[in-house]
Structure formats: C-alpha cells, structure tokens
Scaffold this active site. Structure first.
Site, PDB file in Angstrom:
ATOM      1  N   LYS A 159       0.880  -1.165   0.000  1.00  0.00           N
ATOM      2  CA  LYS A 159       0.000   0.000   0.000  1.00  0.00           C
ATOM      3  C   LYS A 159       0.920   1.218   0.000  1.00  0.00           C
ATOM      4  CE  LYS A 159      -3.416   2.713   2.315  1.00  0.00           C
ATOM      5  NZ  LYS A 159      -3.865   3.204   3.604  1.00  0.00           N
TER       6      LYS A 159
ATOM      7  N   GLY B 126      -8.373   9.680   9.609  1.00  0.00           N
ATOM      8  CA  GLY B 126      -8.678   9.896  11.021  1.00  0.00           C
ATOM      9  C   GLY B 126      -9.758  10.920  11.309  1.00  0.00           C
TER      10      GLY B 126
ATOM     11  N   GLY C 181     -11.144   8.119   6.401  1.00  0.00           N
ATOM     12  CA  GLY C 181     -12.261   8.990   6.745  1.00  0.00           C
ATOM     13  C   GLY C 181     -13.579   8.279   7.009  1.00  0.00           C
TER      14      GLY C 181
ATOM     15  N   ASN D   9      -9.657   1.923   9.714  1.00  0.00           N
ATOM     16  CA  ASN D   9      -8.746   1.756  10.842  1.00  0.00           C
ATOM     17  C   ASN D   9      -9.240   2.523  12.076  1.00  0.00           C
ATOM     18  OD1 ASN D   9      -5.115   2.154  11.342  1.00  0.00           O
ATOM     19  ND2 ASN D   9      -6.673   1.393  12.692  1.00  0.00           N
ATOM     20  N   THR D  10      -9.157   3.856  12.017  1.00  0.00           N
ATOM     21  CA  THR D  10      -9.436   4.659  13.206  1.00  0.00           C
ATOM     22  C   THR D  10     -10.799   4.356  13.820  1.00  0.00           C
ATOM     23  OG1 THR D  10      -8.071   6.439  12.304  1.00  0.00           O
ATOM     24  CG2 THR D  10      -9.572   7.026  14.080  1.00  0.00           C
TER      25      THR D  10
END
Lengths: 371, 255
Positions: free
Chosen positions: B95, B156, B183, B204-205
């Site tokens: 990535k 994030g 996002g 992720n976040t």
C-alpha cells in the site's frame, strides 16, 4: 512575536459563555486559544478534558509513544538561574566519549527503547556537531529514531546532522517573555533570545522530520506562555508544512542552584495548558516527561499527551552507573520503562516503542529512483 | 468475490492495524471483521522479528499483509521503504502512501504516481492511497497500479465520503478495484461506499478507537456486506442525468 504583556488581553477578561462556544468549534483561531487559556476556561476543565481526549483518540488512537533521554554532557557555558547545569553551579561535570555514549545507548536499547533523545549542555568545544554526527552514525542502525536536545545550531549544521541520522530536534524557548528571559539568562550564548527563537525555523528549513518546542513552566505567566507557544506553532505550521511539530511541557523541578519557581504552575494549570493546545492543534505531538510524577502521568493517559519518556536519568553516564551525581534536575517519575509501559497498558493504551524506521534516512542524496 | 492482481479475496473489508489499545484487541477486532487483508505500517513493525508485537499476534496463514509506506514524504523514501520491506520478506504487495504533510496526511499525487511507476516496474503489486482525483486514478491505472485507494475524507477525521462525486467518477471509470480508504467513521459510511459500487473499503481509526473495537469491527463487516449486497441487487443509481428504467422503455412502437 509580540511583547508578552500584549497577549494579556486575549487571555484575561473573557466572557465565560465564550468558553463553551470555543469548545464546540471545529477550527480554532489564536483568539480562541486565548479563551481556552483563560481563568474562566479553567472552570470548565472536565469539558476541556473530554474534548481534548476525543481529538487525541481520533488523531493518535489509543497509543502513547515511548522514548528515553540520553545525557551526553553536563558542561555548559551558559549561566541560567534555573538549570542544574548552569556554569556557576558546583556539580560534577562530565562529557561522555563516543564509546561511553554508545554503551549508554545500548543499555537503553536493551531495555526496549527504540526512540532516543540525545541531550547535552551548551559547550560546543567539548561536544559539537562533529561529535553528534559521529554518534548518530554509530547509533542509527540500533534505533528507530534519534532526536537531539542540544545548543541551537545553524541550518547547515542541522542539515549535516539530518544526513548523519538525526530525525528530530527539540529546542525549548524556556520563556517567551522577553523581560523574564533577560532576567534568568545571565550570560552565555543562550542569552541571545532572538537566535534561540529562530532555531525551530532553522531546524525545519534543514529538512528535519520533526521539531519540538516548549516553555519551561515556572518562569512566567503560564497562560501567556501557552498563547505564545500557540503562535509559534501556527507560524511554523504556516511556513514549514512538511515538518511535524511537538510541544513539551517541562515544569520546573528541584535542581542544583536551588532556584525557586518564579510562578507556581499547579497540576490543574498544567492540564488546562495541555488540553488547550490539543484542542487548538489536533495534530501536534504532546510530550509529558518524567519530570512529572507517576500519578499525574498515569492520569493524563488518553487526555492529550501522545509521548512519554520512561526510565530516565539526567546525569551523563547514569544508565551505566545508577546513582551518579551531576543530574540536570530531579526526576519525578522513577519507574522503569517496563513499569511505565505496564501502567499504560493497564489503562487500555498501547505503549508504542517503535514508530519510525532508520530506513527513511538512509542513503540520502544521489539516490537512484529509477527502476 | 473481489480479485486484486489475480488474488481472490472473500472479504471486502480491509483493516488497518494502527491506533489500537493493544495488539490483543487489534487481533480480536480483525478476527471479528472477517477481513483477510490487513495493512501494517513498515515504520511500526519489524518484519524480521518473530516477536514483533503486531506481527506476532496475526496469523500469517490466515491474513494477507499489506505493508504500507506511512511516513514517506516523497517517492524516494517510499521506494526505499518498499525495497526494504521486500528484502525483509514482506513480499510484493504494497500500500503506497506518500504524505508530505504530517498534519493532514493528504497524499502527494505527483510523488505517488512517480513511485507507482518505479515500483510496478520492479514487480510490486502497488495499491496507491490517493486523493479522489479521477484523472490521477486513470494515470495510476495506466502505470500499472493493482488497485486505487481514493480517500473518503482525510485520515482519522471520521467525516465519511466527502469526496462522493469524485469517487463515483473513479468507480465508473475503473479498470482495477477501487478501495475507498480513509475517513470512514461509521458503518453507514462503509455501506455508502459499497452501495456506490466501490470494490472494498479500508477502515482503521473508527474501529481502533471505538469503545468496543471488536463489536465495531463486526458492525463494519455487516455494513460492508449489506452495502455490497445492495449494489449487486441493483440499487437505483442517483446520477445527474435522467435514465430510463429499462433501455427499451417507451419504445415498443418501434419496429
């Protein structure tokens, strides 16, 4: 940087209702930061903590990065009233040889430290750029990142150190109040306030990945120091968008010379300052060192700080010979690295020992990008 | 079934490994997500260390690792990191993240394209993180990217798909899988991306900082499944132009 007294009107005499308004804003101005540093905002500390915690979690997650300082030299040509290394203090002074410094560093590596901060008093004849570059070249393969907190240098010197493997530079203004600055820095290169103030820009201009700024809390009005820090941050962000920024919050600790703080900064005040800067700048790294006691550091996990030192000793050679004299200041959190990490884990946070890689800075210059 | 660079992947939910409260919670959340492909930051892990806190809790047989170049400021650094990862046994999958602004972590289009060209030529399977720029997506595909990863909103921020219009164009034009990345702050955001026709999402976040990351991972898995199901079921498209309900509608009089 405006005169300190001019900042007062941004911080004092706020409308209490304005605090809540600022706490709900998406983006904050410097005026808003002034509101968050006001006595009125101090009454809304829980709300500030909540907002700060939310921003910190979103941007940094449930992590705290761990680093340790390595003191290289306690020789210093400056006479600063507050510092244990001040030239006129009768302390045992020492500068580590490259071999001794490497040995100390490897002790920390053996304890799990991957992010190392190299610290020294200001005595270029004993420990200058050549020494730091040689040490960085020796250590760069053993650590994820190497930072320095030493005397201010020129942009070219920072460039040289970056190529040698130094990743970031911390340089604290100590106080942004010109009058106080002159009062506490009696002689030596550090008495040139303007040169020191321009140092973070030279660091960033040299291409360093990160620059850390801070004020020594206990010299001047902490609310105004906080606003000045915010101004400095905003100015650096505006001009050096590629450079990551951190702020440290060193509160005065007992040190040789017996200097008493000129201003008392309590724990609630420290917390307000940390929360205010986090809300003002969601992306800035916030450092809370072992100057602070374990109880306070544990309580602050998740509320704003993103980086903790651990297992620190502030005397050159102190890791090889525990209990050595000649420390810069007394440590507040005496726990080992493992104990600090355990305390972080107990609060459902991850102590991150490695969050960089020396590969980023290998083979700088003349590198082939072609396949 | 999603196919990226010839590799079949059952789950359309990719999970990032950063920001979790502990490696154990991360592993449990990833397991609950049903994800098969997880991203790991090369700056954060030591691929050579069997005791690495992140790598050691994730079963290499069960998951495909997608190392990322998080922290790289330009093509040179990203390429160097990629080569190092491959030399350390990290394989060809990558990535690509080139983010010169440490504050916003927005991707640099010029350096990303440059690095993609070099790394594809060196045999990497490159999945570039990119701003939602349809022309850049086309150029990255032309350069040989195995997928494109346009952002929904900055990393994030949990703002969802603020780039909806551009992402829709990228999906329309895509010759490789489109993975909406960054996002996505709520399962509904992930479902929205899938309903639009994205091939996968990366989260992720939103999972890592949830009060209960394991349940949140499961919620995202359900949302991704529901969104994809809706897309495949022929969800009515909302476009800026009129569309007949069937190509022959109203034309029966024609011989």
């Amino acid at each position: 940087m405006p005169e300190f007294a001019e900042l007062s009107e941004c911080v004092y005499g706020c409308d209490p209702a304005g605090v809540d308004e600022v706490l709900h804003k998406e983006r904050l101005s410097l005026e808003d930061l002034g509101v968050l540093l006001s006595p009125e905002a101090g009454e809304r500390l829980p709300a500030m903590a909540e907002r700060s915690a939310g921003i910190t979690a979103a941007r940094f997650g449930r992590t705290i990065q761990i680093y340790a300082p390595l003191y290289l030299s306690s020789f210093c040509g400056n006479r600063c009233l507050y510092c244990g290394f001040s030239a006129e203090n009768k302390i045992e002074r020492r500068v580590l040889s490259l071999e001794e410094a490497e040995q100390e560093a490897l002790i920390l590596a053996g304890r799990g430290i991957d992010h190392l901060l190299l610290v020294a008093g200001e005595a270029p004849a004993r420990m200058g750029v050549e020494y730091l570059a040689n040490l960085a070249e020796r250590l760069r393969g053993s650590f994820a990142s190497l930072s320095i907190e030493v005397q201010p240098l020129s942009e070219d010197e920072y460039r040289r150190l970056f190529l040698a493997g130094i990743t970031s530079v911390a340089v604290y203004q100590e106080t942004y109040d010109r009058k106080v600055y002159e009062k506490v820095h009696l002689s030596g290169p550090k008495s040139d306030m303007a040169y020191r103030l321009a140092t973070p820009a030279r660091v960033a201009g040299a291409g360093m990945r990160e620059v850390g700024i801070g004020a020594l809390l206990g010299l001047a009005d902490w609310r105004l120091e906080g606003l000045a820090l915010g101004m400095h941050l905003a100015w650096l962000r505006h001009r050096f968008w590629r450079t990551a920024l951190t702020v440290s919050f060193p509160r005065m600790r007992p040190a040789a010379g017996g200097f008493a703080p000129m201003v008392n900064v309590g724990e609630r005040e420290l917390a307000q300052l940390i929360f205010a800067l986090r809300i003002f700048d969601p992306d800035v790294g916030l450092v809370l060192s072992t100057r602070e006691e374990a109880r306070l550091r544990d309580g602050m996990i998740g509320l704003g700080p993103t980086r903790y030192s651990a297992g620190s000793c502030t005397a050159p050679g102190g890791y090889s010979e525990p209990g050595r004299d000649g420390e810069q200041f007394a440590i507040g959190d005496l726990r080992t690295i493992d104990e600090v990490c355990s305390a972080i884990r107990e609060r459902d946070f991850d102590p991150v020992l490695k969050d960089w890689d020396p590969v980023f800075q290998q083979m700088q210059g003349g590198e082939k990008v072609a396949a | 079934m999603l196919t990226i660079a010839g590799q079949e992947i059952r789950s359309r939910l990719l999970i990032g490994t950063g920001k979790f409260s502990s490696p154990r919670v991360m592993a449990e959340a990833i397991a609950a997500s049903g994800s098969q492909m997880v991203t790991v930051a090369l700056r954060r892990v030591d691929l050579n260390d069997p005791g690495d806190d992140i790598m050691s809790v994730l079963d290499r047989e069960k998951y495909m690792f997608l190392p990322n170049t998080s922290g790289a400021r330009d093509a040179v650094e990203a390429i160097r990191l990629a080569r190092m990862a491959r030399a350390s046994g990290g394989g060809e999958w990558l990535k690509l993240e080139v983010t010169p602004d440490p504050r916003t972590l927005l991707p640099d289009p010029v350096e990303t394209l440059k690095a993609t060209e070099v790394l594809v030529a060196e045999g990497f399977k490159v999945l570039p993180y990119m701003n939602a720029d349809p022309i850049l997506a086309l150029k990255l595909q032309d350069a040989g990217a195995a997928a494109v990863m346009p952002l929904g909103s900055p990393i994030g921020t949990n703002q969802g798909i603020l780039t909806r219009f551009q992402v829709a164009i990228i999906i329309d034009q895509a010759r490789v899988p489109v993975i909406v990345d960054a996002g996505l702050g709520a399962p509904s955001h992930a479902a929205e991306a899938m309903e639009m026709g994205a091939d996968a999402v990366l989260v992720n976040t939103a999972v890592a900082v949830a009060v209960d990351p394991v349940r949140m991972a499961r919620a995202f898995a359900l949302a991704v499944e529901a969104g994809r199901e809706a897309f495949e079921a022929g969800l009515g498209r909302r476009r800026g132009e009129a569309e007949a309900s069937s190509p022959e509608s109203g034309l029966g009089f024609l011989k």
